[in-house]
Design an enzyme around this catalytic site. Structure first.
Site, short mmCIF file in Angstrom:
data_model
loop_
_atom_site.label_atom_id
_atom_site.label_comp_id
_atom_site.label_asym_id
_atom_site.label_seq_id
_atom_site.Cartn_x
_atom_site.Cartn_y
_atom_site.Cartn_z
N HIS A 1 -7.80 -7.06 2.05
CA HIS A 1 -6.97 -6.23 2.34
C HIS A 1 -7.43 -5.92 3.48
O HIS A 1 -7.19 -5.83 4.26
CB HIS A 1 -7.14 -4.53 1.43
N HIS B 1 -13.38 1.69 4.36
CA HIS B 1 -12.28 0.24 3.80
C HIS B 1 -13.09 -0.60 4.38
O HIS B 1 -14.08 -1.57 3.12
CB HIS B 1 -11.48 0.25 4.44
N HIS C 1 0.73 -1.16 -0.20
CA HIS C 1 -0.06 0.04 -0.38
C HIS C 1 0.86 1.57 -0.11
O HIS C 1 0.98 1.99 1.15
CB HIS C 1 -1.05 0.22 1.32
C1 23J Z 1 -4.32 0.11 6.30
C2 23J Z 1 -4.51 0.78 7.59
C3 23J Z 1 -5.61 1.87 7.61
C4 23J Z 1 -4.99 2.21 6.57
C5 23J Z 1 -5.42 1.59 5.63
C6 23J Z 1 -4.16 0.62 5.37
C7 23J Z 1 -4.73 2.08 3.98
O1 23J Z 1 -5.09 3.33 4.20
C8 23J Z 1 -4.21 1.33 2.73
O2 23J Z 1 -3.84 1.70 2.09
O3 23J Z 1 -5.09 0.92 2.32
S1 23J Z 1 -6.15 3.68 6.19
MN MN Z 2 -4.31 0.72 0.37
#
Ligand code: 23J
Ligand code: MN
Length: 259
Positions: free
Chosen positions: A80, A209, A70
């Protein structure tokens, strides 16, 4: 009568169709999201040279890349998130490739975001956009134009304050409308992730998400050049690397637009 693809090629060649690059450069200066403790974080980009026309390779140049899935302009797969964990075909290597290509609906909230970096798109904002440009079709890539990509440097882009990051996104109700009532393919944003900076405190946390991936929808983050797209009419290609069991991937996102 020429075939559809022959027409496509000649329109690209004569300039009546144009390719717009929606991707940011990927390198050591690429900003990476920073989660608060106790969460684990993703490293920055490193690029290490294997050889460059030297003793290790007199006629060739190549590098080893290291970065999280990411990072920079990147793709979020449904797997994810915990809400999409058990869906079928939910990772980079199993999503049907036909889903990577779709019509773009570009919702311009750049004026609102200029006044409030925490601005959230709401169902009313989506319906106002639809009253001008038509209903968002199933299979659309909904791209949130905020002009956030015009920000330069890590600090301006991540915009972290004492109470966490401040950047725009979607209200939980807007994410539900797009995922459930419009059946979009996914959403794309100019910010570091598809959730607003303050969304860790939303219900549910990281609501975009949670809702999008729970419905099997895709995400695109750190896009740019959305100001070169029309509200409707562009076609977006966003195909991640075919990482085995991958949750996401940096990628080159391209749009085809009519001149
Ligand atoms: C992991 C945890 C929180 C978030 C994210 C990743 C991302 O924004 C992502 O890149 O998927 S907010
Ligand atoms: Mn991401």
């Amino acid at each position: 009568m020429s075939s559809l693809l022959a027409q496509l090629v000649s329109a690209l060649n004569d300039g009546s169709l144009k390719i717009v690059d929606l991707s940011q450069p990927l390198g050591p200066d690429t900003p990476v999201i920073s989660l608060p403790p106790p969460f684990a974080n993703s490293p920055g980009v490193t690029i290490e040279t294997i050889s460059r026309f030297d003793d290790g390779g007199p006629a060739w140049y190549w590098n080893v890349l290291s970065f999280g899935e990411h990072t920079g302009t990147h793709f979020d797969a449904p797997g994810h998130w915990i809400s999409g964990r058990d869906l079928p075909d939910n990772k980079c290597d199993s999503i049907p490739p036909g889903r990577f290509v779709g019509p773009a609906c570009v919702i311009d909230v750049s004026v609102e975001v200029g006044e409030d970096p925490d601005f959230l798109l709401t169902p009313a904002g989506i319906e106002e956009w639809e009253s001008k440009f038509g209903r968002i079709p199933a299979g659309a890539w909904v791209l949130l134009r905020t002009d956030w990509s015009h920000r330069t440097g890590n600090d301006e882009f991540l915009n972290v304050e004492d109470d966490g990051p401040h950047s725009p996104g979607f209200s939980p109700e807007a994410s539900r409308l797009l995922a459930h009532d419009r059946d979009v393919t996914g959403v794309g944003v100019e910010t570091v992730g598809t959730d607003a900076g303050q969304a860790g405190g939303f219900d549910p946390p990281f609501s975009n998400h949670n809702i999008m991936h729970g419905a099997g929808k895709l995400g695109l983050a750190s896009l740019c050049n959305l100001d070169q797209l029309p509200p409707v009419g562009a076609v977006v290609f966003a195909a991640p690397l075919k990482i085995v069991d991958g949750s996401g991937s940096p990628l080159r996102v391209l749009a085809i637009v009519e001149e």
